[in-house]
Every structure is written in C-alpha cells, then in structure tokens.
Design a protein around this motif. Structure first.
Motif, PDB file in Angstrom:
ATOM      1  N   THR A  51      16.279  -9.164 -17.955  1.00  0.00           N
ATOM      2  CA  THR A  51      15.439  -8.714 -17.287  1.00  0.00           C
ATOM      3  C   THR A  51      13.936  -8.180 -18.568  1.00  0.00           C
ATOM      4  OG1 THR A  51      17.490  -7.342 -16.645  1.00  0.00           O
ATOM      5  CG2 THR A  51      15.507  -5.795 -17.057  1.00  0.00           C
ATOM      6  N   LYS A  52      13.447  -7.703 -17.760  1.00  0.00           N
ATOM      7  CA  LYS A  52      11.538  -8.026 -18.324  1.00  0.00           C
ATOM      8  C   LYS A  52      11.198  -7.008 -17.989  1.00  0.00           C
ATOM      9  CE  LYS A  52      11.586 -13.672 -19.001  1.00  0.00           C
ATOM     10  NZ  LYS A  52      11.102 -14.539 -19.057  1.00  0.00           N
ATOM     11  N   ARG A  53      10.782  -6.341 -18.780  1.00  0.00           N
ATOM     12  CA  ARG A  53       9.549  -5.109 -18.679  1.00  0.00           C
ATOM     13  C   ARG A  53       8.735  -5.873 -16.997  1.00  0.00           C
ATOM     14  NH1 ARG A  53       6.566  -2.356 -23.456  1.00  0.00           N
ATOM     15  NH2 ARG A  53       6.401  -1.459 -21.510  1.00  0.00           N
ATOM     16  N   ARG A  54       7.919  -5.601 -16.257  1.00  0.00           N
ATOM     17  CA  ARG A  54       7.569  -5.238 -15.022  1.00  0.00           C
ATOM     18  C   ARG A  54       5.768  -5.241 -15.647  1.00  0.00           C
ATOM     19  NH1 ARG A  54      10.369  -9.620 -13.338  1.00  0.00           N
ATOM     20  NH2 ARG A  54       8.752  -9.650 -12.258  1.00  0.00           N
ATOM     21  N   ASP A  55       4.682  -5.854 -15.202  1.00  0.00           N
ATOM     22  CA  ASP A  55       3.303  -4.959 -14.993  1.00  0.00           C
ATOM     23  C   ASP A  55       3.340  -4.852 -13.933  1.00  0.00           C
ATOM     24  OD1 ASP A  55       0.751  -3.946 -14.807  1.00  0.00           O
ATOM     25  OD2 ASP A  55       0.426  -5.122 -16.858  1.00  0.00           O
ATOM     26  N   ALA A  56       2.885  -3.144 -13.711  1.00  0.00           N
ATOM     27  CA  ALA A  56       2.606  -2.252 -12.758  1.00  0.00           C
ATOM     28  C   ALA A  56       1.500  -3.362 -11.858  1.00  0.00           C
ATOM     29  CB  ALA A  56       2.613  -1.289 -12.450  1.00  0.00           C
ATOM     30  N   TYR A  57       0.388  -3.207 -12.592  1.00  0.00           N
ATOM     31  CA  TYR A  57      -0.069  -3.969 -12.094  1.00  0.00           C
ATOM     32  C   TYR A  57      -0.697  -5.489 -11.864  1.00  0.00           C
ATOM     33  CZ  TYR A  57      -5.274  -5.321 -12.377  1.00  0.00           C
ATOM     34  OH  TYR A  57      -6.984  -5.976 -11.678  1.00  0.00           O
ATOM     35  N   PHE A  58      -0.245  -6.525 -12.512  1.00  0.00           N
ATOM     36  CA  PHE A  58       0.200  -7.655 -11.348  1.00  0.00           C
ATOM     37  C   PHE A  58       0.709  -7.390 -10.107  1.00  0.00           C
ATOM     38  CE2 PHE A  58      -1.418  -8.257 -15.922  1.00  0.00           C
ATOM     39  CZ  PHE A  58      -2.572  -9.110 -15.213  1.00  0.00           C
ATOM     40  N   ASP A  59       1.999  -5.999 -10.152  1.00  0.00           N
ATOM     41  CA  ASP A  59       2.453  -6.733  -8.510  1.00  0.00           C
ATOM     42  C   ASP A  59       1.292  -5.513  -7.397  1.00  0.00           C
ATOM     43  OD1 ASP A  59       4.729  -7.552 -10.182  1.00  0.00           O
ATOM     44  OD2 ASP A  59       5.554  -5.543 -11.011  1.00  0.00           O
ATOM     45  N   ASN A  60       1.080  -4.944  -8.102  1.00  0.00           N
ATOM     46  CA  ASN A  60      -0.198  -4.101  -7.031  1.00  0.00           C
ATOM     47  C   ASN A  60      -1.425  -5.670  -6.465  1.00  0.00           C
ATOM     48  OD1 ASN A  60       1.436  -1.778  -7.571  1.00  0.00           O
ATOM     49  ND2 ASN A  60      -0.242  -0.745  -9.148  1.00  0.00           N
ATOM     50  N   VAL A  61      -1.558  -5.923  -7.347  1.00  0.00           N
ATOM     51  CA  VAL A  61      -2.408  -7.065  -6.618  1.00  0.00           C
ATOM     52  C   VAL A  61      -2.039  -7.898  -6.019  1.00  0.00           C
ATOM     53  CG1 VAL A  61      -3.659  -9.044  -7.923  1.00  0.00           C
ATOM     54  CG2 VAL A  61      -3.621  -6.582  -8.999  1.00  0.00           C
ATOM     55  N   LYS A  62      -1.086  -8.417  -6.400  1.00  0.00           N
ATOM     56  CA  LYS A  62      -0.215  -9.580  -5.561  1.00  0.00           C
ATOM     57  C   LYS A  62       0.099  -9.005  -4.178  1.00  0.00           C
ATOM     58  CE  LYS A  62       2.980 -10.152  -8.346  1.00  0.00           C
ATOM     59  NZ  LYS A  62       3.518 -11.010  -9.280  1.00  0.00           N
ATOM     60  N   TYR A  63       0.984  -7.047  -3.960  1.00  0.00           N
ATOM     61  CA  TYR A  63       0.533  -6.833  -2.701  1.00  0.00           C
ATOM     62  C   TYR A  63       0.031  -6.920  -2.410  1.00  0.00           C
ATOM     63  CZ  TYR A  63       1.644  -3.387  -0.026  1.00  0.00           C
ATOM     64  OH  TYR A  63       1.743  -3.116   1.834  1.00  0.00           O
ATOM     65  N   LEU A  64      -1.164  -5.808  -2.341  1.00  0.00           N
ATOM     66  CA  LEU A  64      -2.867  -5.567  -1.604  1.00  0.00           C
ATOM     67  C   LEU A  64      -3.240  -6.825  -1.469  1.00  0.00           C
ATOM     68  CD1 LEU A  64      -4.035  -2.713  -4.209  1.00  0.00           C
ATOM     69  CD2 LEU A  64      -2.697  -2.925  -1.845  1.00  0.00           C
ATOM     70  N   ALA A  65      -3.057  -8.053  -2.170  1.00  0.00           N
ATOM     71  CA  ALA A  65      -3.929  -9.264  -1.679  1.00  0.00           C
ATOM     72  C   ALA A  65      -3.248  -9.997  -0.598  1.00  0.00           C
ATOM     73  CB  ALA A  65      -3.853 -10.554  -2.911  1.00  0.00           C
ATOM     74  N   ILE A  66      -1.667 -10.295  -0.758  1.00  0.00           N
ATOM     75  CA  ILE A  66      -1.361 -10.783   0.529  1.00  0.00           C
ATOM     76  C   ILE A  66      -1.210  -9.797   1.719  1.00  0.00           C
ATOM     77  CG2 ILE A  66       0.921  -9.174   0.341  1.00  0.00           C
ATOM     78  CD1 ILE A  66       0.726 -12.745   0.981  1.00  0.00           C
ATOM     79  N   VAL A  67      -0.995  -8.519   1.881  1.00  0.00           N
ATOM     80  CA  VAL A  67      -1.817  -7.913   2.970  1.00  0.00           C
ATOM     81  C   VAL A  67      -3.191  -8.248   2.967  1.00  0.00           C
ATOM     82  CG1 VAL A  67      -1.966  -5.387   3.678  1.00  0.00           C
ATOM     83  CG2 VAL A  67      -0.377  -5.684   2.364  1.00  0.00           C
ATOM     84  N   LEU A  68      -4.629  -8.565   2.557  1.00  0.00           N
ATOM     85  CA  LEU A  68      -5.405  -9.327   2.679  1.00  0.00           C
ATOM     86  C   LEU A  68      -4.794 -10.171   3.522  1.00  0.00           C
ATOM     87  CD1 LEU A  68      -7.774  -7.901  -0.032  1.00  0.00           C
ATOM     88  CD2 LEU A  68      -7.600  -6.649   2.347  1.00  0.00           C
ATOM     89  N   VAL A  69      -4.309 -11.287   3.133  1.00  0.00           N
ATOM     90  CA  VAL A  69      -4.092 -12.587   3.541  1.00  0.00           C
ATOM     91  C   VAL A  69      -3.422 -12.791   5.029  1.00  0.00           C
ATOM     92  CG1 VAL A  69      -2.248 -14.972   3.584  1.00  0.00           C
ATOM     93  CG2 VAL A  69      -3.984 -13.524   1.552  1.00  0.00           C
ATOM     94  N   ALA A  70      -2.637 -11.552   5.160  1.00  0.00           N
ATOM     95  CA  ALA A  70      -2.253 -11.525   6.563  1.00  0.00           C
ATOM     96  C   ALA A  70      -2.529 -10.439   7.820  1.00  0.00           C
ATOM     97  CB  ALA A  70      -0.776 -10.596   6.191  1.00  0.00           C
ATOM     98  N   VAL A  71      -3.500  -9.435   6.884  1.00  0.00           N
ATOM     99  CA  VAL A  71      -5.108  -8.902   8.758  1.00  0.00           C
ATOM    100  C   VAL A  71      -5.733 -10.002   8.604  1.00  0.00           C
ATOM    101  CG1 VAL A  71      -6.715  -6.890   8.211  1.00  0.00           C
ATOM    102  CG2 VAL A  71      -3.899  -6.698   7.067  1.00  0.00           C
ATOM    103  N   ALA A  72      -6.086 -11.043   7.562  1.00  0.00           N
ATOM    104  CA  ALA A  72      -7.370 -11.557   8.049  1.00  0.00           C
ATOM    105  C   ALA A  72      -6.722 -12.341   9.383  1.00  0.00           C
ATOM    106  CB  ALA A  72      -7.630 -11.960   6.626  1.00  0.00           C
TER     107      ALA A  72
END
Length: 383
Positions: A51-72
């Motif tokens: 188990t490793k610590r996660r960086d919320a920032y990069f998780d947020n980047v990936k989620y918001l980017a994939i939403v933009l991909v799907a919507v586009a």
C-alpha cells in the motif's frame, strides 16, 4: 518487487527528492508509469502490491481529464451546426490528451528495462491493448455493420491507439533519460513526422510521434513544477488566457480542420504546405502547452468526492467508447433529433459525464481486473 500503477489510476505521492477524431480514429485516454520513489504509471497495482500513499491532485487530474474525453466524444454526433459546441470541442481537444500524455511521462521517470517494470508494462499496457483492440474491432464489425473490419494489432482503432503509443513511449524512456537535450530532440521528431505523409497507419505512428514531446516533457518535470503551476499568480493569469482561447476557438471553429488536434495525419493531409503546416503544428502545440498548464492550475489538490475515481480511469477510458459508438450504431442521435438542440447537447454532456463516472467506480474496476491488470505470474520466469 516494485510495481507500477497506471496513469488512469491513482498515483502514489511523489517524494520530495524525486519524485477523435470523430467516429473512426478519435482516440483518447490515458496513461501509465512505473513504481519507485516518484509514483509510477502503468496499470493498477496488483492485490499483493504494498500500500502506498496517494496524491489526490493527480487522481483529480485523471478523473477530470477522462470526463472531458468522454464528453468531447459524446459531442461529436451532435455538434454539427453548433459553432459554440464545436469551439468548446476544439478547446477540450487542444489540451485533454496532452495533459494525459504529460502525466504519463511524469510517472514514467523511473522506468527502466528491469524485469519487474517490463512485466508491469506487458500486463498493464500490452495485454489491455490486445484485448480491447480485438473487442473494439469485433464490435465495429457486428454492431457497426462493418463486416470487412479487420482485427489488426498493427492498426489501432478508435480509443486503443493511446495504449500502443504508451507502450512505445515507455520502452524508449531510458533513451530520453540518457539524452542531454531530450525535449528539443522530441520536438524535432514530432515536426518531421508532421510533414511526412508516408509514415502510414501502422501503430498510428503519426500520433505516437506528434504527441511525443508531451511525454518527454513529463519526463523532465519535477514536483516543484506542479506546485509552481498551482500558484496564485498562475491561476489569476490563466483566467484571461482561457477567455482568449475560447474567443479564438469561436473564431476558428468554422475555419479550421479538426484534424490538427487529432495529430493522426500529416500536414499535407490537412491541405497545408509543409511550411505553413509546420507553423500550424507549432502553434497548436504551443496552445496545448498553455491550456494544459491552465488545466493543471485549476485542478484541486485536496481530496474531493471524485478523487477515489482516479484509480479507475482506465476503465472509464476503455469502456465509454462502447457507449458512444453503440449509440451511434443504434441510430440514437438520428432517431432523437432534439439531442442536437442546445438543450439536447446539455443532456448528452450530462449523460456522458455520469456514465464515465460510473465506469470509473471500484466495482467496475474489480470486474475488469483480470483484463486491465492481470497477474500473469505464470507467463514470466521466477527469480
């Protein structure tokens, strides 16, 4: 043994010292890297991985980017006749794929050709590519009424191009790490590729090479660069920059070919000369870098309700294409013409965002674990 998580997934916290094309060829999505001090990115860690610590920032980047991909992607069947939708589509396409590629490079900084990392590259990128390239080809053949659609691992179709591109970028990482000036070299390669129409469709090399500078840029970044881009001054300056981008896109919408954003063909195929095409390629690349910085600046760094979904973006990426293409093949957008109205486009956008969100949830990720993060210890030698 070290394991490398996927850019579609949640990334570990970096250490202080290191850390569509419409219809047929539109592909997007997402990225991966390697484990080690700075979080890697390739697929999800296996169940036995520490188990490793996660960086919320990069998780947020990936989620918001994939939403933009799907919507586009969902806008493609309904944006004809709407200058506003087309301009928003152009803005989204300018940066959402480059953002994914930059993050992929950033999390690939520790990749080398050691056995554990090569195994993760095979199981987290190569295997999903083979599976989904086959499934998507069959889907188009039988659901899309294209009986002549081949199953060719050399000619990725729709979304799968990114997986093969990531594979190529990843295995060349040691080379870029060894060069003294990797970014200028990658830029020259991308520009030369853009004026070489004879490259062909194998492995979608035009996209692999034209997106290469973003990956190499990610390899050169450090945690302090992301802290800098999230500073107050950058955020304030990003607002007029985004406004200017929207105005420019509205002006360019009826005048500019969308192929410039897909990077899947040469400038000659866009109807430009090599000289003017090089300038246009550089201009689009510059706009992509600026808007990617704007996007990074405004992504929240604290844990949000959607942060956990960053671990499942590979599922959202690979699966949402079936929904978009399935709706097209079923004639949904033809049958319900109101979807091309302003209100209908809002509905389409909301449905696409909700659908890809559901596809990123832990139950979906668990259901696809055997495909997107197979164990496959049986296939490799034991030490």
């Amino acid at each position: 043994m070290s394991h490398a998580p996927n850019v579609f997934q949640r990334a570990p916290l970096p250490t202080a010292t290191r850390e569509s094309e419409p219809a047929e060829r539109a592909g997007h999505a997402v990225a991966t890297a390697t484990a080690a001090p700075p979080a890697p990115v390739v697929d999800t860690p296996s169940a036995h991985a520490p188990t490793k610590r996660r960086d919320a920032y990069f998780d947020n980047v990936k989620y918001l980017a994939i939403v933009l991909v799907a919507v586009a992607h969902a806008w493609e069947p309904v944006m004809d006749g709407s200058r506003i939708t087309r301009s928003l589509y152009m803005v989204a396409y300018t940066f959402h794929m480059p953002a994914f590629v930059v993050i992929s490079g950033y999390f690939s900084r520790t990749f080398d050709m050691t056995a554990p990392k090569v195994k993760r590259l095979v199981t987290g990128v190569a295997v999903p590519y083979i599976v989904f390239e086959t499934v998507y080809s069959l889907f188009k053949r039988y659901a899309g009424g294209a009986p002549d659609q081949p199953i060719s691992l050399l000619d990725p179709w729709y979304l799968t191009w990114f997986l093969i591109a990531l594979f190529v970028w990843r295995i060349t990482t040691p080379l870029w790490q060894a060069l003294r000036y990797p970014l200028p070299v990658a830029l020259v390669i991308a520009l030369l590729a853009s004026v070489t129409p004879d490259i062909g469709d194998d492995l979608n090399l035009q996209r692999v090479l034209q997106f290469l500078p973003f990956f190499v840029l990610g390899l050169t970044l450090r945690p302090e660069h992301f802290r800098l881009v999230r500073g107050r001054a950058v955020r304030l300056w990003s607002l007029p920059v985004l406004a200017a981008a929207l105005v420019l896109a509205y002006w360019a919408a009826p005048r500019m070919r969308l192929g410039w954003f897909y990077r899947s063909s040469s400038v000659q195929d866009q109807g430009a000369s090599w000289a003017s095409g090089l300038l246009m390629t550089l201009a689009v690349l510059g706009c992509a870098l600026v808007l990617t910085a704007v996007f990074f600046a405004w992504v929240p760094s604290r844990p949000m309700w959607f942060t956990v979904l960053g671990a499942g973006t590979i599922c959202g990426y690979l699966l949402h294409g079936f929904l978009v293409k399935g709706a097209v093949y079923a004639g949904v957008f033809d049958r319900y013409a109101w979807l091309a109205s302003p209100g209908g486009r809002i509905v389409v956008s909301a449905v696409a965002a909700m659908a890809v969100t559901l596809l990123c949830t832990p139950p979906v990720r668990r259901a696809l674990r055997g495909v997107i993060e197979p164990d496959m210890r049986w296939a490799f030698k034991r030490k």
